[in-house]
Design an enzyme around this catalytic site. Structure first.
Site, PDB file in Angstrom:
ATOM      1  N   ARG A  67      78.478   9.850  32.175  1.00 23.07           N
ATOM      2  CA  ARG A  67      79.237   8.690  32.654  1.00 23.07           C
ATOM      3  C   ARG A  67      78.988   7.452  31.804  1.00 23.07           C
ATOM      4  O   ARG A  67      79.825   6.562  31.742  1.00 23.07           O
ATOM      5  CB  ARG A  67      78.964   8.444  34.131  1.00 23.07           C
ATOM      6  CG  ARG A  67      79.610   9.528  35.010  1.00 23.07           C
ATOM      7  CD  ARG A  67      79.250   9.373  36.466  1.00 23.07           C
ATOM      8  NE  ARG A  67      77.832   9.552  36.683  1.00 23.07           N
ATOM      9  CZ  ARG A  67      77.269  10.653  37.152  1.00 23.07           C
ATOM     10  NH1 ARG A  67      78.002  11.680  37.477  1.00 23.07           N
ATOM     11  NH2 ARG A  67      75.980  10.729  37.315  1.00 23.07           N
ATOM     12  N   GLU A 104      62.626  15.240  38.586  1.00 25.79           N
ATOM     13  CA  GLU A 104      61.882  15.508  39.825  1.00 25.79           C
ATOM     14  C   GLU A 104      61.332  16.932  39.824  1.00 25.79           C
ATOM     15  O   GLU A 104      60.203  17.173  40.212  1.00 25.79           O
ATOM     16  CB  GLU A 104      62.803  15.284  41.030  1.00 25.79           C
ATOM     17  CG  GLU A 104      62.053  15.299  42.345  1.00 25.79           C
ATOM     18  CD  GLU A 104      62.933  14.920  43.520  1.00 25.79           C
ATOM     19  OE1 GLU A 104      62.455  15.028  44.657  1.00 25.79           O
ATOM     20  OE2 GLU A 104      64.091  14.522  43.307  1.00 25.79           O
TER      21      GLU A 104
END
Length: 184
Positions: A67, A104
């Site tokens: 993006r 993560e």
């Protein structure tokens, strides 16, 4: 609407959709696609970025996959600058430098062509959102490996509770965002 009292951040916030429990339960996903779909909100967003960098002009704009490509390329065009894509590993066809960063669960790697920037160039680094800050920090390190100076990391959204913008600042990157959302 009274344009003399126009608040860009508030307007952009109203055009960002929150999708609960995506991609996992408990996550509040901040979806910028409505902002891009609406010609007025897209223009407001790009104009706000352009106005920010008119007097503190970078030499080039770099965008993070994917993006950041949408935003960065249009901002570069409007400022009359070149655009440099920072891609996920294995997507660039020429000689590259790479930087791996922690997610993560696991890690990811981004790459940049070795001739993407020149030593001493001032670069604006753009993405849509700052969460943990890992991708943007990896982009900063890549650009610096080639001798460039990242003047600022810019995004539409900051999720401050995830600590990314703070980590970026502590890592020496000035950060700018239009909208902050509490929570994840």
């Amino acid at each position: 609407m009274d344009d003399t009292a126009f608040d860009v951040s508030d307007y952009l916030r109203r055009n960002i959709r929150t999708v609960p429990d995506w991609p996992a339960p408990g996550v509040q996903f901040r979806d910028i696609t409505p902002l891009l779909q609406n010609p007025r909100s897209f223009r407001v967003l790009i104009d706000a970025f352009v106005h920010r960098y008119m007097n503190n002009r970078p030499d080039v704009v770099a965008g993070l996959d994917a993006r950041g490509f949408i935003l960065g390329s249009v901002v570069a065009y409007e400022l009359g600058l070149g655009f440099v894509p920072i891609r996920k590993k294995g997507k660039l066809p020429f000689t590259t430098v790479e930087e791996t960063y922690e997610l993560e669960y696991g890690s990811a790697t981004v790459e940049l062509h070795t001739d993407a920037v020149k030593p001493g160039q001032r670069v604006l680094l753009v993405d849509d959102l700052i969460a943990t800050g890992g991708t943007m920090m990896a982009g900063k390190k890549l650009l610096e490996k080639l001798g460039a100076t990242v003047i600022e990391g810019a995004a539409i959204v900051d999720l401050p509770e995830l600590g990314g913008s703070q980590r970026l600042r502590e890592g020496g990157l000035d950060v700018f965002t239009f909208v902050h959302f509490a929570g994840h």
